[in-house]
Design a protein around this motif. Structure first.
Motif, PDB file in Angstrom:
ATOM      1  N   TYR A   1      28.264  56.557  88.982  1.00 19.48           N
ATOM      2  CA  TYR A   1      28.709  55.170  88.880  1.00 19.48           C
ATOM      3  C   TYR A   1      29.893  54.976  89.827  1.00 19.48           C
ATOM      4  O   TYR A   1      30.835  55.768  89.827  1.00 19.48           O
ATOM      5  N   VAL A   2      29.821  53.914  90.611  1.00 21.07           N
ATOM      6  CA  VAL A   2      30.866  53.601  91.584  1.00 21.07           C
ATOM      7  C   VAL A   2      31.672  52.415  91.067  1.00 21.07           C
ATOM      8  O   VAL A   2      31.104  51.378  90.695  1.00 21.07           O
ATOM      9  N   TYR A   3      32.998  52.558  91.067  1.00 18.28           N
ATOM     10  CA  TYR A   3      33.866  51.504  90.554  1.00 18.28           C
ATOM     11  C   TYR A   3      34.942  51.137  91.572  1.00 18.28           C
ATOM     12  O   TYR A   3      35.469  52.004  92.280  1.00 18.28           O
ATOM     13  N   ASP A   4      35.267  49.859  91.623  1.00 16.08           N
ATOM     14  CA  ASP A   4      36.538  49.425  92.184  1.00 16.08           C
ATOM     15  C   ASP A   4      37.573  49.760  91.112  1.00 16.08           C
ATOM     16  O   ASP A   4      37.514  49.227  90.003  1.00 16.08           O
ATOM     17  N   TYR A   5      38.494  50.670  91.423  1.00 19.21           N
ATOM     18  CA  TYR A   5      39.429  51.125  90.381  1.00 19.21           C
ATOM     19  C   TYR A   5      40.277  49.984  89.845  1.00 19.21           C
ATOM     20  O   TYR A   5      40.567  49.922  88.644  1.00 19.21           O
ATOM     21  N   ASN A   6      40.690  49.066  90.703  1.00 22.73           N
ATOM     22  CA  ASN A   6      41.308  47.813  90.275  1.00 22.73           C
ATOM     23  C   ASN A   6      42.532  48.032  89.386  1.00 22.73           C
ATOM     24  O   ASN A   6      42.721  47.342  88.384  1.00 22.73           O
ATOM     25  N   LYS A   7      43.359  49.017  89.753  1.00 17.09           N
ATOM     26  CA  LYS A   7      44.639  49.260  89.064  1.00 17.09           C
ATOM     27  C   LYS A   7      44.485  49.434  87.555  1.00 17.09           C
ATOM     28  O   LYS A   7      45.217  48.841  86.760  1.00 17.09           O
ATOM     29  N   GLY A   8      43.517  50.249  87.157  1.00 17.36           N
ATOM     30  CA  GLY A   8      43.341  50.556  85.741  1.00 17.36           C
ATOM     31  C   GLY A   8      42.359  49.685  85.008  1.00 17.36           C
ATOM     32  O   GLY A   8      42.178  49.846  83.790  1.00 17.36           O
ATOM     33  N   GLU A   9      41.706  48.757  85.731  1.00 14.98           N
ATOM     34  CA  GLU A   9      40.670  47.919  85.120  1.00 14.98           C
ATOM     35  C   GLU A   9      39.394  48.061  85.951  1.00 14.98           C
ATOM     36  O   GLU A   9      39.033  47.166  86.723  1.00 14.98           O
ATOM     37  N   PRO A  10      38.692  49.193  85.816  1.00  6.59           N
ATOM     38  CA  PRO A  10      37.557  49.482  86.699  1.00  6.59           C
ATOM     39  C   PRO A  10      36.458  48.427  86.627  1.00  6.59           C
ATOM     40  O   PRO A  10      36.100  47.952  85.542  1.00  6.59           O
ATOM     41  N   LYS A  11      35.933  48.083  87.817  1.00  8.52           N
ATOM     42  CA  LYS A  11      34.810  47.155  87.915  1.00  8.52           C
ATOM     43  C   LYS A  11      33.655  47.873  88.608  1.00  8.52           C
ATOM     44  O   LYS A  11      33.797  48.354  89.733  1.00  8.52           O
ATOM     45  N   GLN A  12      32.506  47.935  87.931  1.00  9.53           N
ATOM     46  CA  GLN A  12      31.370  48.669  88.488  1.00  9.53           C
ATOM     47  C   GLN A  12      30.821  47.967  89.724  1.00  9.53           C
ATOM     48  O   GLN A  12      30.607  46.756  89.745  1.00  9.53           O
ATOM     49  N   LEU A  13      30.591  48.755  90.778  1.00 10.77           N
ATOM     50  CA  LEU A  13      30.045  48.239  92.026  1.00 10.77           C
ATOM     51  C   LEU A  13      28.586  48.626  92.217  1.00 10.77           C
ATOM     52  O   LEU A  13      27.785  47.832  92.688  1.00 10.77           O
ATOM     53  N   GLU A  14      28.236  49.864  91.863  1.00 11.61           N
ATOM     54  CA  GLU A  14      26.853  50.312  91.973  1.00 11.61           C
ATOM     55  C   GLU A  14      26.664  51.577  91.164  1.00 11.61           C
ATOM     56  O   GLU A  14      27.620  52.174  90.666  1.00 11.61           O
ATOM     57  N   ALA A  15      25.412  51.980  91.016  1.00 14.07           N
ATOM     58  CA  ALA A  15      25.054  53.245  90.368  1.00 14.07           C
ATOM     59  C   ALA A  15      23.947  53.870  91.197  1.00 14.07           C
ATOM     60  O   ALA A  15      22.974  53.201  91.558  1.00 14.07           O
TER      61      ALA A  15
END
Length: 382
Positions: free
Chosen positions: A251-265
């Motif tokens: 799972y790939v996430y934008d880490y977003n300063k502690g609030e991860p947002k999934q980008l792809e899997a």
């Protein structure tokens, strides 16, 4: 005219010095610490010297009589090592501290503390050497232990007990905490629960008596039955990658300063593969350009992906056999020249040369034979 000629003569007499190249302060050698399961030929933790120019290794030392030091972490000052003692569910697990001499590779037991859970399988430490964080797999709990000034471990000050189940009744009958990793800025602790398909996020404040409090949001879910295992970050802290053990998916996430947002899997499993999947470890190369993952089960391979620096997305590069059975853990040396993979069930560690331009791996002739290797950690040799 004479003045000009004189000036030119004076200039030509001035010595010209070649500009010095900046010094490369990267060490030429490192200590390689090897954690193991002591149910077979191994007796504890082993130390080897690793040479970054050739990939060669030399045995230095070992500490025996340690129950299943299956995962390790090294203090930032390079003088203390910590391990889990991953005993079975019949008795409570523990964690151990060791003194370490990076010049000689000497390692010696300092003390041991209960982990207040069963099956501790992962341990990490903060840079300030205030706490270690322990994932108790069998009981599904995270434990926090303070560190004394002399490097010894103090009793557990906080335990977070997970609850719940997953759709895989054989593997997800209850919570199974598998990893505990601090974010690059150490403001958060992230830990995976294979049994409930969750990534848990807690704020970390080391000065507090109980240093962990739930973040908002405090949970990131993956698909049911995937079983989240290990995570890693890109060096620029922008992207986070999570590998799932049973799903064989990254799972790939934008880490977003502690609030991860999934980008792809993206799956690490080859098209048409019908065998057992057992995804294990995941690491980003030191330059942030490539991601590597191991798959155990019936595959026994290392899978390589290129990382898009702008989006974090992954592009498949190649898959290489691990040359042994059950590639549980692997490590990339800090120079990025080599990758070492620990094959737990075939008692061997193989060394691969990395092509820094393509990310591809080439097997070298360098190999370490040691019983049930399960964790590899580098630390600078002095």
């Amino acid at each position: 005219m004479k003045r000009i000629l004189l000036a030119m003569a004076l200039l030509s007499a001035v010595p010209v010095f070649a500009q010095k190249k900046p010094k490369d302060n990267t060490p030429k050698s490192f200590d390689l610490l090897i954690g193991t399961y002591t149910t077979g030929e191994s007796k504890g933790i082993y130390v080897y010297r690793f040479y970054t120019e050739t990939g060669a290794t030399a045995y230095l030392n070992e500490v025996d009589g340690i129950d299943n030091p299956s995962y390790l972490c090294v203090a930032a000052n390079n003088h203390f090592v910590y391990s889990v003692n991953e005993v079975g569910t019949e008795r409570k697990g523990s964690v151990s501290s060791f003194s370490f001499d990076p010049k000689e590779g000497r390692i010696a037991l300092l003390n041991k503390q209960p982990s207040t859970g069963t099956g501790p399988c992962y341990i990490s430490i903060d840079k300030a050497q205030k706490h270690v964080f322990v994932a108790n797999y069998a009981s599904g709990a995270l434990s926090v232990l303070p560190i004394a000034k002399d490097g010894t471990l103090l009793p557990v000050v906080q335990t977070i007990q997970d609850a719940g189940t997953g759709p895989n009744k054989a593997r997800q009958e209850g919570p199974h905490v598998h990893t505990a990793v601090l974010s690059p800025d150490e403001k958060y602790l992230l830990y995976t629960d294979l049994g409930t398909d969750k990534l848990n996020i807690y704020r970390y404040k080391p000065s507090q008596p109980q240093p962990l409090t739930p973040a908002d949001p405090s949970v990131v879910k993956v698909l049911g039955g995937h079983g989240p295992r290990h995570i890693d970050f890109t060096p620029d802290r922008k992207f986070m990658y999570l590998i799932t053990e049973m799903g064989g998916v990254i799972y790939v996430y934008d880490y977003n300063k502690g609030e991860p947002k999934q980008l792809e899997a993206i799956s690490i499993v080859a098209d048409g593969f019908k065998g057992a999947v057992g995804a294990a470890d995941i690491h980003v190369s030191p330059d942030g350009k490539f991601l590597y993952a191991t798959n155990r089960g019936d595959a026994n391979e290392i899978v390589v992906f290129a990382i898009n620096p702008d989006t974090g997305s992954l592009t498949f590069v190649e898959r290489k056999p691990s040359m042994g059975k059950t590639p549980r853990n692997f490590v990339i040396d800090p120079t990025g020249n080599f990758l070492l993979v620990a094959n737990q069930m075939s008692d061997d560690i193989y060394v691969y040369k990395r092509d820094k331009a393509t990310g591809k791996l080439t097997l070298t002739r360098n190999k370490i034979s040691v019983g049930n290797p399960s964790c590899l950690k580098f630390t600078p040799a002095e």
